[in-house]
Scaffold this motif. Structure first.
Motif, PDB file in Angstrom:
ATOM      1  N   CYS A  12      29.125  -9.284 -15.572  1.00 19.68           N
ATOM      2  CA  CYS A  12      29.571 -10.439 -14.778  1.00 19.68           C
ATOM      3  C   CYS A  12      31.083 -10.600 -14.854  1.00 19.68           C
ATOM      4  O   CYS A  12      31.735 -10.871 -13.846  1.00 19.68           O
ATOM      5  N   TYR A  13      31.651 -10.399 -16.018  1.00 20.29           N
ATOM      6  CA  TYR A  13      33.103 -10.503 -16.184  1.00 20.29           C
ATOM      7  C   TYR A  13      33.822  -9.407 -15.393  1.00 20.29           C
ATOM      8  O   TYR A  13      34.954  -9.594 -14.943  1.00 20.29           O
ATOM      9  N   GLU A  14      33.161  -8.269 -15.234  1.00 17.66           N
ATOM     10  CA  GLU A  14      33.778  -7.123 -14.566  1.00 17.66           C
ATOM     11  C   GLU A  14      33.570  -7.141 -13.055  1.00 17.66           C
ATOM     12  O   GLU A  14      34.159  -6.333 -12.341  1.00 17.66           O
ATOM     13  N   ALA A  69      27.895 -15.242 -16.624  1.00 13.67           N
ATOM     14  CA  ALA A  69      28.177 -14.497 -17.859  1.00 13.67           C
ATOM     15  C   ALA A  69      27.859 -15.343 -19.084  1.00 13.67           C
ATOM     16  O   ALA A  69      27.275 -14.849 -20.069  1.00 13.67           O
ATOM     17  N   TRP A  70      28.195 -16.604 -19.030  1.00 15.33           N
ATOM     18  CA  TRP A  70      27.912 -17.545 -20.118  1.00 15.33           C
ATOM     19  C   TRP A  70      26.405 -17.648 -20.346  1.00 15.33           C
ATOM     20  O   TRP A  70      25.920 -17.565 -21.481  1.00 15.33           O
ATOM     21  N   HIS A 127      34.388 -16.328  -8.278  1.00 12.53           N
ATOM     22  CA  HIS A 127      34.764 -15.982  -9.657  1.00 12.53           C
ATOM     23  C   HIS A 127      34.159 -16.968 -10.652  1.00 12.53           C
ATOM     24  O   HIS A 127      33.616 -16.570 -11.686  1.00 12.53           O
ATOM     25  N   TYR A 174      30.454 -16.416 -11.350  1.00 11.42           N
ATOM     26  CA  TYR A 174      30.211 -15.264 -12.229  1.00 11.42           C
ATOM     27  C   TYR A 174      30.553 -15.593 -13.686  1.00 11.42           C
ATOM     28  O   TYR A 174      29.911 -15.083 -14.607  1.00 11.42           O
ATOM     29  N   MET A 175      31.539 -16.466 -13.894  1.00 12.45           N
ATOM     30  CA  MET A 175      31.885 -16.864 -15.263  1.00 12.45           C
ATOM     31  C   MET A 175      30.737 -17.653 -15.904  1.00 12.45           C
ATOM     32  O   MET A 175      30.410 -17.462 -17.081  1.00 12.45           O
ATOM     33  N   SER A 208      26.123  -9.896 -19.383  1.00 11.23           N
ATOM     34  CA  SER A 208      27.249 -10.828 -19.474  1.00 11.23           C
ATOM     35  C   SER A 208      28.567 -10.117 -19.212  1.00 11.23           C
ATOM     36  O   SER A 208      29.405 -10.596 -18.438  1.00 11.23           O
TER      37      SER A 208
END
Length: 262
Positions: free
Chosen positions: A259-261, A244-245, A237, A240-241, A256
Motif C-alpha cells: 500500500c505504501y508503494e 496500510a495501517w 494517497h 492507501y495510507m 501493508s
C-alpha cells in the motif's frame, strides 16, 4: 476589389475566432468526460490546452483546479484557483460568468485539507459574503473552529450547514470530524455513516470511517470501507495510507508495504 478583400479577411478572422471558441469548448467537454471516467492525466491535458487557447478565460483554470482537488493535489489546486481569480480581476467582464462563491468554497476546502486554517477562514468568509446560504462555507468555518478547539462554535457552524442544506453530505462528515476531535468516537462514526448514505461516492467519508475503525482496532471494517473509497478515488494517497495501517493492524505486513508503494 480592396473592399472585397477586406470583407473576405473579416469573414476569415470571424471564422477563425468561432473555431477557436468551439475548440475551447470542445476541449473543456473532453476534459469533463475524461474526468468522469477517472482519466485524470488526460483531463488535465485537455484543461491545460483549453487555457492555452483562451488564456483570458478562468474556466479552464478552475476546472483544472477542481480536478487537482479531486486528486488530492491541494496546493496545486489552490495555486490554479488563485491564478483564475487574477484572470477575473484583470477582466471585469468575466466575473459575471463565474460563480465566485463556489470557487471560494473549493479554496476553503483545499486549505482545510492542508491544514492552513487562516486561509480556510479567509475564503470561507468570502464565500459567505458571496452566498450567505453557502453550506460548504459554513462547514469550512466549522473546521476552522474545530482546529482552534472551539467545539461550541465548530458544532454550531456544522449544524448551520445542515440546516442550510439537509442533504449536504459534507456537513455530516464535518460533524463526524468534530465529534472525533472531542473524543466521541461512536457519534463520529454515526455522522460519517449519515454522510455516506447521502453521498456514497464521496471518498473522504470512507477515509474517515477507515481511520475511525483503525483507531478502534476493527481492521476488517477499516479495510472494507477504504476499499469502497478506492473505487471512487483509485489514486487516493490518503486512502492507501489508511489501508496500510489496517493491514498492519491485521498482521499482514507485506500487504501493508504494498500500500505504501502504490
Amino acid at each position: 476589389m480592396k473592399k472585397l478583400i477586406l470583407t473576405a479577411l473579416l469573414v476569415a478572422a470571424s471564422t477563425m475566432m468561432m473555431a477557436q471558441v468551439e475548440s475551447f469548448r470542445d476541449l473543456i467537454n473532453k476534459g469533463i468526460n475524461a474526468q468522469e471516467l477517472n482519466l485524470y492525466d488526460r483531463a488535465e491535458t485537455y484543461y491545460r490546452q483549453a487555457f492555452q487557447i483562451a488564456p483570458d478565460s478562468a474556466e479552464a483554470l478552475f476546472r483544472l483546479a477542481m480536478l487537482q482537488e479531486s486528486g488530492e493535489f491541494y496546493y496545486s489546486a489552490l495555486e490554479n484557483f488563485h491564478t483564475g481569480l487574477l484572470v477575473i480581476s484583470s477582466l471585469e467582464s468575466s466575473s459575471g460568468q463565474i460563480d465566485l462563491a463556489t470557487v471560494y468554497e473549493h479554496m476553503a476546502y483545499c486549505a482545510a485539507e492542508v491544514k492552513d486554517f487562516d486561509v480556510v477562514n479567509k475564503y470561507a468568509q468570502l464565500a459567505i459574503e458571496s452566498n450567505p446560504s453557502s453550506a460548504s462555507a459554513m462547514a469550512s468555518f466549522a473546521l476552522f473552529y474545530n482546529h482552534q478547539e472551539n467545539y461550541m462554535n465548530a458544532l454550531s457552524w456544522a449544524n448551520k450547514s445542515i440546516v442550510a442544506d439537509p442533504k449536504y453530505a459534507r456537513g455530516y462528515n464535518v460533524l463526524g470530524i468534530i465529534n472525533y476531535s472531542k473524543g466521541n468516537d461512536a457519534e463520529a462514526i454515526k455522522q460519517f455513516r449519515k454522510s455516506m448514505t447521502l453521498d456514497p461516492k464521496n471518498a473522504d467519508v470512507y477515509y474517515n470511517l477507515g481511520t475511525m475503525y483503525c483507531i478502534r482496532n476493527n481492521f476488517e471494517s477499516a479495510i472494507q470501507n477504504v476499499k469502497k473509497g478506492l473505487v471512487q478515488a483509485p489514486k487516493s494517497h490518503k486512502l492507501y495510507m489508511v489501508l496500510a495501517w489496517a493491514y498492519r493492524l491485521k498482521g499482514e505486513k507485506l500487504k501493508s508495504i504494498q500500500c505504501y508503494e502504490t
